[in-house]
Motif scaffolding. Sequence first.
Motif, PDB file in Angstrom:
ATOM      1  N   UNK A 120       0.875  -1.161   0.000  1.00 27.03           N
ATOM      2  CA  UNK A 120       0.000   0.000   0.000  1.00 27.03           C
ATOM      3  C   UNK A 120       0.913   1.211   0.000  1.00 27.03           C
ATOM      4  N   UNK A 121       0.721   2.121  -0.944  1.00 23.90           N
ATOM      5  CA  UNK A 121       1.603   3.290  -1.023  1.00 23.90           C
ATOM      6  C   UNK A 121       0.794   4.572  -1.075  1.00 23.90           C
ATOM      7  N   UNK A 122       1.220   5.535  -0.293  1.00 30.04           N
ATOM      8  CA  UNK A 122       0.619   6.858  -0.195  1.00 30.04           C
ATOM      9  C   UNK A 122       1.739   7.873  -0.435  1.00 30.04           C
ATOM     10  N   UNK A 123       2.065   8.136  -1.717  1.00 28.69           N
ATOM     11  CA  UNK A 123       3.248   8.941  -2.037  1.00 28.69           C
ATOM     12  C   UNK A 123       3.121  10.415  -1.658  1.00 28.69           C
ATOM     13  N   UNK A 124       4.259  11.007  -1.332  1.00 28.29           N
ATOM     14  CA  UNK A 124       4.307  12.446  -1.055  1.00 28.29           C
ATOM     15  C   UNK A 124       4.115  13.235  -2.340  1.00 28.29           C
ATOM     16  N   UNK A 125       4.666  12.732  -3.439  1.00 25.96           N
ATOM     17  CA  UNK A 125       4.483  13.395  -4.740  1.00 25.96           C
ATOM     18  C   UNK A 125       4.114  12.335  -5.773  1.00 25.96           C
ATOM     19  N   UNK A 126       3.795  12.757  -6.971  1.00 28.43           N
ATOM     20  CA  UNK A 126       3.413  11.820  -8.028  1.00 28.43           C
ATOM     21  C   UNK A 126       4.573  10.950  -8.481  1.00 28.43           C
ATOM     22  N   UNK A 127       5.802  11.329  -8.119  1.00 29.66           N
ATOM     23  CA  UNK A 127       6.968  10.617  -8.647  1.00 29.66           C
ATOM     24  C   UNK A 127       7.939  10.069  -7.609  1.00 29.66           C
ATOM     25  N   UNK A 128       7.832  10.461  -6.352  1.00 31.70           N
ATOM     26  CA  UNK A 128       8.906  10.115  -5.420  1.00 31.70           C
ATOM     27  C   UNK A 128       9.027   8.624  -5.117  1.00 31.70           C
ATOM     28  N   UNK A 129       7.985   7.831  -5.343  1.00 32.00           N
ATOM     29  CA  UNK A 129       8.075   6.392  -5.056  1.00 32.00           C
ATOM     30  C   UNK A 129       8.234   5.528  -6.301  1.00 32.00           C
ATOM     31  N   UNK A 130       8.274   6.150  -7.466  1.00 32.10           N
ATOM     32  CA  UNK A 130       8.312   5.388  -8.718  1.00 32.10           C
ATOM     33  C   UNK A 130       9.508   4.440  -8.760  1.00 32.10           C
ATOM     34  N   UNK A 131      10.706   4.916  -8.559  1.00 34.14           N
ATOM     35  CA  UNK A 131      11.893   4.049  -8.643  1.00 34.14           C
ATOM     36  C   UNK A 131      11.895   2.988  -7.556  1.00 34.14           C
ATOM     37  N   UNK A 132      11.406   3.329  -6.366  1.00 37.03           N
ATOM     38  CA  UNK A 132      11.359   2.352  -5.273  1.00 37.03           C
ATOM     39  C   UNK A 132      10.362   1.230  -5.553  1.00 37.03           C
ATOM     40  N   UNK A 177      -2.914   4.578  -2.568  1.00 34.81           N
ATOM     41  CA  UNK A 177      -3.989   5.181  -1.780  1.00 34.81           C
ATOM     42  C   UNK A 177      -3.811   6.684  -1.639  1.00 34.81           C
ATOM     43  N   UNK A 178      -4.909   7.386  -1.766  1.00 35.54           N
ATOM     44  CA  UNK A 178      -5.059   8.810  -1.474  1.00 35.54           C
ATOM     45  C   UNK A 178      -4.402   9.753  -2.469  1.00 35.54           C
ATOM     46  N   UNK A 179      -3.116   9.672  -2.686  1.00 34.83           N
ATOM     47  CA  UNK A 179      -2.396  10.547  -3.615  1.00 34.83           C
ATOM     48  C   UNK A 179      -1.821   9.694  -4.737  1.00 34.83           C
ATOM     49  N   UNK A 180      -2.078  10.085  -5.965  1.00 37.16           N
ATOM     50  CA  UNK A 180      -1.735   9.220  -7.096  1.00 37.16           C
ATOM     51  C   UNK A 180      -0.250   9.206  -7.448  1.00 37.16           C
ATOM     52  N   UNK A 181       0.149   8.069  -7.995  1.00 35.81           N
ATOM     53  CA  UNK A 181       1.444   7.922  -8.642  1.00 35.81           C
ATOM     54  C   UNK A 181       1.193   8.237 -10.111  1.00 35.81           C
ATOM     55  N   UNK A 182       2.056   9.012 -10.725  1.00 31.71           N
ATOM     56  CA  UNK A 182       1.885   9.374 -12.131  1.00 31.71           C
ATOM     57  C   UNK A 182       1.938   8.116 -12.991  1.00 31.71           C
ATOM     58  N   UNK A 183       0.838   7.806 -13.706  1.00 34.98           N
ATOM     59  CA  UNK A 183       0.812   6.570 -14.498  1.00 34.98           C
ATOM     60  C   UNK A 183       1.831   6.550 -15.637  1.00 34.98           C
ATOM     61  N   UNK A 184       2.143   7.699 -16.210  1.00 35.23           N
ATOM     62  CA  UNK A 184       3.128   7.748 -17.299  1.00 35.23           C
ATOM     63  C   UNK A 184       4.529   7.456 -16.770  1.00 35.23           C
ATOM     64  N   UNK A 185       4.853   7.992 -15.583  1.00 34.90           N
ATOM     65  CA  UNK A 185       6.161   7.708 -15.000  1.00 34.90           C
ATOM     66  C   UNK A 185       6.260   6.245 -14.586  1.00 34.90           C
ATOM     67  N   UNK A 186       5.167   5.693 -14.063  1.00 32.10           N
ATOM     68  CA  UNK A 186       5.156   4.274 -13.703  1.00 32.10           C
ATOM     69  C   UNK A 186       5.362   3.422 -14.956  1.00 32.10           C
ATOM     70  N   UNK A 187       4.665   3.753 -16.026  1.00 34.33           N
ATOM     71  CA  UNK A 187       4.791   3.006 -17.281  1.00 34.33           C
ATOM     72  C   UNK A 187       6.231   3.071 -17.799  1.00 34.33           C
ATOM     73  N   UNK A 188       6.832   4.262 -17.752  1.00 33.13           N
ATOM     74  CA  UNK A 188       8.216   4.423 -18.205  1.00 33.13           C
ATOM     75  C   UNK A 188       9.179   3.585 -17.355  1.00 33.13           C
ATOM     76  N   UNK A 189       8.828   3.371 -16.081  1.00 31.13           N
ATOM     77  CA  UNK A 189       9.654   2.562 -15.184  1.00 31.13           C
ATOM     78  C   UNK A 189       9.344   1.073 -15.313  1.00 31.13           C
ATOM     79  N   UNK A 190       8.338   0.733 -16.109  1.00 33.23           N
ATOM     80  CA  UNK A 190       8.042  -0.665 -16.387  1.00 33.23           C
ATOM     81  C   UNK A 190       6.996  -1.317 -15.508  1.00 33.23           C
ATOM     82  N   UNK A 191       6.126  -0.524 -14.908  1.00 35.85           N
ATOM     83  CA  UNK A 191       5.078  -1.136 -14.090  1.00 35.85           C
ATOM     84  C   UNK A 191       3.800  -0.310 -14.154  1.00 35.85           C
ATOM     85  N   UNK A 192       2.747  -0.905 -13.632  1.00 38.61           N
ATOM     86  CA  UNK A 192       1.468  -0.217 -13.483  1.00 38.61           C
ATOM     87  C   UNK A 192       0.972  -0.467 -12.066  1.00 38.61           C
ATOM     88  N   UNK A 193       0.285   0.487 -11.513  1.00 37.82           N
ATOM     89  CA  UNK A 193      -0.335   0.343 -10.206  1.00 37.82           C
ATOM     90  C   UNK A 193      -1.501  -0.634 -10.358  1.00 37.82           C
TER      91      UNK A 193
END
Length: 174
Positions: free
Chosen positions: A95-107, A121-137
Motif C-alpha cells: 500500500x503506497x501513499x506517495x508524497x508526490x506523483x513521482x517520489x516512489x516510482x523508482x522504489x 492510496x489517497x495521492x496518485x502515482x503518475x501513471x506515465x512515469x510508472x509506465x516508463x519505469x516498467x510497471x502499473x499500479x
Amino acid sequence: MRMFNCLKLGTNLLGAGMLAAIVAAPAHAEDTAKVAAIVKGLDNPFFQTMQKGIEEQAKANGVNVSVQAAANMGDATGQADRLTAMAMQDFDCYLVNPISVSNLVQALVPVAQKKKPIVNIDSTIDPEQAKAAGFAVSTYIGTDNVAAGALAGEEMLKLVPKGSKVALVAGIIG
C-alpha cells in the motif's frame, strides 16, 4: 487469495463501498497476507489517522501489516528510502501513499519485478512515469479531488453572501 487481502485492506482503510466489486472470494485463515504500507509524514494528523486505520483494518481482517512513514510531509527522499528497504523484504502486497506523483516510482520497480500488487492510496502515482519505469499500479483508492473541490465550492456558495471575498489555501504542491 493474497491479492484479496491487500485490496480488502486498502478498500476498508479508506471506507470505500466498493469492496464487493473487488472481492471474488473470501480469504482463508491459512492465506494470511503480509502487507507493507508506506504513508506520508506523521507530522500531519490526517496521516496519523491513516496509519491507525491501516493497522486497525489489518488486525480486523487477519492481515499482517508493517507501516512505515516519511519523517515529515516534505521528506520525499526518506519516504522512498523506506519503501526501497521494504521492497527487499517478502511482502505479498504494497500500500503506497506517495508524497508526490513521482517520489516512489523508482522504489516500486523491484516490487513490480516481483509481480507484487501495488495499491495506491489517497495521492496518485503518475501513471506515465510508472509506465516508463516498467510497471502499473494494481489499483487506486482515493478521492476525486477535483469533484470534491467542486462540491466544496458549491456548498461555500450557499454559505456566504454573493460578492464575498474568499481565500484559497493550497496544500502540498504536486
